[in-house]
Design a protein around this motif. Structure first.
Motif, PDB file in Angstrom:
ATOM      1  N   THR A  92      22.058-136.106  27.353  1.00  0.00           N
ATOM      2  CA  THR A  92      21.205-135.193  28.118  1.00  0.00           C
ATOM      3  C   THR A  92      21.775-133.778  28.164  1.00  0.00           C
ATOM      4  O   THR A  92      21.039-132.791  27.967  1.00  0.00           O
ATOM      5  N   ASP A  93      23.079-133.630  28.405  1.00  0.00           N
ATOM      6  CA  ASP A  93      23.646-132.289  28.520  1.00  0.00           C
ATOM      7  C   ASP A  93      23.558-131.537  27.200  1.00  0.00           C
ATOM      8  O   ASP A  93      23.183-130.357  27.170  1.00  0.00           O
ATOM      9  N   LEU A  94      23.873-132.217  26.093  1.00  0.00           N
ATOM     10  CA  LEU A  94      23.801-131.553  24.796  1.00  0.00           C
ATOM     11  C   LEU A  94      22.348-131.216  24.447  1.00  0.00           C
ATOM     12  O   LEU A  94      22.062-130.144  23.900  1.00  0.00           O
ATOM     13  N   TYR A  95      21.418-132.116  24.785  1.00  0.00           N
ATOM     14  CA  TYR A  95      19.999-131.838  24.548  1.00  0.00           C
ATOM     15  C   TYR A  95      19.570-130.601  25.324  1.00  0.00           C
ATOM     16  O   TYR A  95      18.848-129.735  24.790  1.00  0.00           O
ATOM     17  N   ASN A  96      20.019-130.484  26.582  1.00  0.00           N
ATOM     18  CA  ASN A  96      19.661-129.314  27.386  1.00  0.00           C
ATOM     19  C   ASN A  96      20.220-128.036  26.769  1.00  0.00           C
ATOM     20  O   ASN A  96      19.554-126.985  26.768  1.00  0.00           O
ATOM     21  N   GLN A  97      21.433-128.091  26.253  1.00  0.00           N
ATOM     22  CA  GLN A  97      21.999-126.919  25.590  1.00  0.00           C
ATOM     23  C   GLN A  97      21.192-126.555  24.344  1.00  0.00           C
ATOM     24  O   GLN A  97      20.916-125.377  24.091  1.00  0.00           O
ATOM     25  N   LEU A 157      28.894-123.981  19.801  1.00  0.00           N
ATOM     26  CA  LEU A 157      29.840-124.757  19.004  1.00  0.00           C
ATOM     27  C   LEU A 157      30.898-125.419  19.877  1.00  0.00           C
ATOM     28  O   LEU A 157      31.376-126.516  19.569  1.00  0.00           O
ATOM     29  N   PHE A 158      31.277-124.764  20.981  1.00  0.00           N
ATOM     30  CA  PHE A 158      32.317-125.307  21.865  1.00  0.00           C
ATOM     31  C   PHE A 158      31.739-126.089  23.047  1.00  0.00           C
ATOM     32  O   PHE A 158      32.473-126.445  23.969  1.00  0.00           O
ATOM     33  N   GLY A 159      30.432-126.323  23.024  1.00  0.00           N
ATOM     34  CA  GLY A 159      29.825-127.161  24.053  1.00  0.00           C
ATOM     35  C   GLY A 159      29.668-126.514  25.414  1.00  0.00           C
ATOM     36  O   GLY A 159      29.500-127.224  26.411  1.00  0.00           O
ATOM     37  N   VAL A 160      29.703-125.180  25.478  1.00  0.00           N
ATOM     38  CA  VAL A 160      29.535-124.498  26.773  1.00  0.00           C
ATOM     39  C   VAL A 160      28.355-123.534  26.706  1.00  0.00           C
ATOM     40  O   VAL A 160      28.336-122.506  27.374  1.00  0.00           O
ATOM     41  N   ALA A 161      27.358-123.873  25.892  1.00  0.00           N
ATOM     42  CA  ALA A 161      26.168-123.034  25.796  1.00  0.00           C
ATOM     43  C   ALA A 161      25.323-123.176  27.058  1.00  0.00           C
ATOM     44  O   ALA A 161      25.444-124.166  27.801  1.00  0.00           O
ATOM     45  N   PRO A 162      24.471-122.212  27.346  1.00  0.00           N
ATOM     46  CA  PRO A 162      23.576-122.338  28.504  1.00  0.00           C
ATOM     47  C   PRO A 162      22.709-123.583  28.379  1.00  0.00           C
ATOM     48  O   PRO A 162      22.277-123.945  27.285  1.00  0.00           O
ATOM     49  N   HIS A 163      22.456-124.228  29.502  1.00  0.00           N
ATOM     50  CA  HIS A 163      21.702-125.482  29.475  1.00  0.00           C
ATOM     51  C   HIS A 163      20.631-125.526  30.565  1.00  0.00           C
ATOM     52  O   HIS A 163      20.214-126.620  30.971  1.00  0.00           O
ATOM     53  N   ASP A 164      20.206-124.367  31.039  1.00  0.00           N
ATOM     54  CA  ASP A 164      19.242-124.318  32.133  1.00  0.00           C
ATOM     55  C   ASP A 164      17.868-123.810  31.683  1.00  0.00           C
ATOM     56  O   ASP A 164      17.048-123.411  32.502  1.00  0.00           O
ATOM     57  N   GLY A 165      17.606-123.814  30.380  1.00  0.00           N
ATOM     58  CA  GLY A 165      16.343-123.299  29.865  1.00  0.00           C
ATOM     59  C   GLY A 165      16.453-121.822  29.553  1.00  0.00           C
ATOM     60  O   GLY A 165      17.238-121.094  30.167  1.00  0.00           O
ATOM     61  N   TRP A 166      15.643-121.365  28.586  1.00  0.00           N
ATOM     62  CA  TRP A 166      15.743-119.957  28.180  1.00  0.00           C
ATOM     63  C   TRP A 166      15.236-119.023  29.261  1.00  0.00           C
ATOM     64  O   TRP A 166      15.415-117.809  29.168  1.00  0.00           O
TER      65      TRP A 166
END
Length: 844
Positions: A92-97, A157-166
């Motif tokens: 879920t977290d990666l999908y959100n990112q 790439l490091f897994g800390v991309a925004p994950h709250d929608g554009w």
């Protein structure tokens, strides 16, 4: 012979421009002279220091295509996840990112930079000039765009991309619900990229208004220029609300200032208002340049002239105006009053009228002409089929009861892609196939491009038409699994299969472009037999565009008839009389020759400045706020160095433009391009200030019962102190109008006094900004005014330095005009701030 010392802007109804023809010269000699002046430096260093609009426009578009490919790969991951109801492909977290980055990349790193690149590359060619108004600003915009995009991709790439929608809705994106730097990457990275957007908007506005070929009136310029002018104005007004919202949310996350926290007087809906004040005009910002490209291509493909030039211009202006009254279209379900719902619903339906005017004008143009089915025409027909369907579903979503049912479902996702891909991607593919011969000098290899079109068309409609059905069946957006809804499985699987077909089509399209550039045979000049100036030059287009500037005599001919005359120097300002990059500046309305601008050459200064801003952004992301403040010191130093290069050394005299006309260079005239550019920037700056005032008014109305725990004397004394500061600034604005060294020194002193007084108020009189949203907004407004006072003081110091260096005299204003304009703006926003904050204190 005209030999004016200080030419003035021609009145709007001036007599038609008449310029005598320059003597014919050897075209090859002119070409070599101009190539030596305008070419990029060699090797990698040449790529770093390039400021030429052709190079940077292509670089913008090429980088945007790379980001488009990355965004497309992310969309494939999304469709793979949704192909089955268990969705075991991504957590879920990666999908959100991934879905957040997909939307962010397509909006901020593909669509906007692509239209910027097209405008930067094409406008000087269409308008009959040699470059954009501020080449270094173009380069700065590119590097900011590249670095901001790389920051966001690195975070993914490091897994800390925004994950709250554009769209980064609060409170999901606040520090409590989204800890870590994920949301900060979006807020700071997108704001970094938006420097590029604002820079491009200023560039485009000034270039269109001040650099048209002599005699090319506003009412006679190519429609693409009208579309880009509307787009640039919308960018100047539309992007600042998002910048304001991003700054406020970052301040809340970093320092606990509660702009969106309802427990301390904030409101999460304030973010939605600020975001959609940008977000809905964004759709038309993307659509207008694509529509401009079609307005140029359709008449050529149909061997006729455009139908309804005046009606199309009126429709453009109507879209620019109406697009800013639709932002609540995206907020019909948040609980706003019914009267507001009715108003915004009616406005959302009304905006279809100017869009329909353009569509019918294009259809009428095809009807009266003889359409030739070249590849650009295929993509234009794809636009008609796709965009009109997206427009119809948009009208459906404008109806409040239907919107309540379809809101946040896959139906909205399908509508969005029909509008954006239909209204932007298909026209951009038409533009690429139409103008690529001018870029590469090669003709295309027939067959692959047509096949790519049909694969893209089939894949697109197979993917997104079905999503309307899944949305009507109730499937929400942004979910990664749907184990309890087997009725969605086959629809999602079908969409996913067709999405891969769509990807194959785009890959074929890119391959077709690559084959044309690398293996295509040499194309003849003006292969489309077009009438516009973009084809009145050799192909591929030279770095300087025109050996001489087109005059009214050339504007009345087709490109094929004008090209040889321009190449032989028979137009205005042939060659490079001063041995520098020179272009002709004209008046706003009737394009009367005004002066000659000497542009800067190749330089690494834009790269250095953007890298310094990037260091500030990275330090903010790391939470090193004190060091981030220090990182602004080299930014200020580089801006100072940048400004010092704007005044040519010595008295360059006047330049022979035509046998009967000599004009001065830019540092001896008023208004110069720099003055016009600053005016355009202040439009964006003023919109940012209005956005802050909107926040103050919104929280005052929406949360009137949420009064700060202690109102009292401190707030009142703060308002009175701001009033005294405004008086000092008003005196400074009056004094700055005197063009003397003593007046500028006094202006500097008054600004420093006002700045010290503001600092005293901030640290001793203002309430704690973490206590309540109103206190936080007062602090932000005070900080906004303080930054402008600091900039005014720096500008006054710079003008004093120009006096010291002898760059200001009776005929030369230097930066004095900019100081006067900035000082007046600073005074105005300070006075308004005092009135608004004072009224807030009294009414509370």
């Amino acid at each position: 012979m005209t030999d004016a010392t200080t030419p003035t802007v021609a009145p709007e109804r001036a007599a038609p421009v008449t310029l005598a023809r320059n003597p014919s010269q050897r075209a090859l000699g002119l070409h070599r002279e101009l190539t030596r002046v305008w070419r990029n430096d060699r090797g990698l260093w040449g790529q770093i220091t390039a400021v030429n609009h052709t190079t940077l426009g292509l670089r913008f578009m090429g980088t945007a295509l790379i980001f488009f490919a990355i965004g497309g790969i992310l969309s494939m991951l999304i469709r793979t996840q949704l192909a089955t109801h268990e969705g075991a492909f991504l957590d879920t977290d990666l999908y959100n990112q991934i879905f957040t980055m997909h939307g962010s990349i397509m909006m901020f790193l593909f669509a906007i930079p692509m239209l910027e690149g097209l405008g930067i590359w094409l406008l000087p060619k269409l308008l009959g000039t040699r470059d954009m108004a501020f080449p270094r600003l173009t380069a700065l915009g590119y590097w900011c765009y590249l670095f901001g995009g790389l920051i966001m991709l690195t975070a993914l790439l490091f897994g800390v991309a925004p994950h709250d929608g554009w769209f980064m809705y609060t409170p999901l994106s606040d520090a409590t619900h989204s800890p870590g730097i994920n949301a900060d990457v979006w807020l700071l990275g997108v704001t970094f990229v938006e420097i590029s957007a604002v820079a491009a908007a200023v560039e485009i506005t000034v270039t269109i208004l001040r650099q048209r070929a002599p005699g090319m009136r506003l009412t006679e310029m190519p429609l693409f220029a009208w579309y880009m002018l509307g787009t640039s104005v919308m960018m100047l007004v539309g992007f600042p609300p998002l910048i304001a919202g991003s700054v406020l949310l970052e301040l809340e996350r970093a320092f606990g200032w509660p702009f969106f926290d309802p427990t301390r007087g904030g409101d999460p809906l304030l973010w939605q208002h600020l975001f959609w004040l940008f977000g809905h005009p964004e759709v038309y910002i993307i659509f207008l340049p694509a529509a401009g490209a079609m307005s140029m291509i359709i008449p050529v493909m149909c061997r006729t002239t455009i139908l309804g030039y005046g009606a199309i211009v009126a429709a453009i202006l109507a879209l620019v105006f109406l697009s800013f009254g639709l932002w609540v279209h995206h907020m019909f379900t948040v609980g706003i009053p019914h009267m507001a719902l009715a108003f915004f619903s009616a406005a959302s339906v009304l905006v279809a009228v100017p869009t329909a005017v353009q569509v019918f004008a294009w259809i009428g143009t095809m009807w009266k002409g003889r359409p030739e089915m070249h590849l650009p025409m295929y993509h234009i027909l794809g636009f008609f089929l796709t965009f009109v369907m997206g427009g119809l579903t948009g009208v459906m979503l404008a109806i409040v009861p239907f919107n309540w049912q379809a809101h946040d479902t896959a139906f909205v996702t399908a509508h969005l892609h029909y509008v954006l891909i239909g209204g932007f991607v298909f026209p951009m593919m038409a533009a690429a196939t139409y103008w690529l011969p001018l870029i590469s000098g090669k003709r295309r290899i027939k067959g692959l491009g047509e096949a790519a079109f049909w694969v893209i068309l089939l894949g697109f409609h197979g993917t997104f038409f079905i999503m309307h059905l899944t949305g009507l069946l109730g499937m929400p957006r942004r979910i990664d699994v749907y184990p309890d809804n087997p009725e969605w499985v086959w629809l999602n699987l079908t969409s996913s299969i067709f999405s891969f077909v769509l990807t194959i089509g785009f890959a074929m399209f890119v391959l077709d472009l690559i084959l044309q550039v690398t293996l295509g045979k040499r194309e003849r000049r003006d292969p489309w037999r077009a009438p516009t100036l973009d084809w009145a030059m050799p192909i591929p287009s030279p770095s300087y565009n025109f050996a001489s500037i087109p005059t009214p005599q050339h504007l009345g001919h087709t490109a094929r008839n004008a090209v040889l005359s321009l190449a032989r120097g028979e137009g205005a300002l042939p060659g490079a009389p001063k041995g520098r990059r020179e272009l002709l500046v004209t008046s706003v309305g009737d394009a009367q020759p005004h002066h000659v601008a000497l542009l800067p050459g190749n330089t690494a200064l834009p790269l250095g400045l953007s890298a310094s801003i990037g260091v500030f952004v990275l330090l903010m992301l790391a939470g090193h706020y004190a060091l981030a403040g220090l990182a602004l010191v080299p930014v200020a130093m580089l801006i100072w160095v940048w400004a010092r290069g704007m005044a040519p050394a010595g008295d360059l005299g006047r330049v022979l433009v035509a046998p009967d006309l000599r004009l001065p260079v830019h540092h001896r005239v008023h208004p110069s391009l720099g003055r016009t550019g600053l005016s355009a920037f202040l439009v964006a700056n003023g919109t940012l200030f209005v956005s802050l005032m909107f926040g103050v008014a919104f929280l005052s109305v929406v949360t009137p019962a949420s009064v700060p725990p202690v109102a009292g004397a401190q707030t009142l004394s703060s308002a009175l102190g701001l009033g005294l500061i405004a008086i000092a600034l008003a005196l400074a604005a009056g004094v700055a109008r005197a063009p003397t060294r003593g007046a500028v020194a006094l202006t500097l002193g008054l600004n420093l006094v006002a700045l010290l007084a503001l600092l005293w108020l901030a640290f001793s009189q203002m309430d704690d900004p973490t206590r309540h949203a109103r206190d936080a907004l007062r602090a932000v407004v005070a900080g906004y005014v303080g930054l402008h006072i600091l900039a005014a003081a720096a500008m006054a110091a710079f003008v004093l330095d120009q006096f010291r260096r002898g760059e200001i005299d009776a005929q030369t204003q230097g930066a004095l005009s900019a100081l006067q304009l900035w000082q007046g703006f600073t005074t105005a926003v300070a006075l308004i701030s005092v009135l608004v904050l004072g009224a807030q204190v009294v009414l509370s």
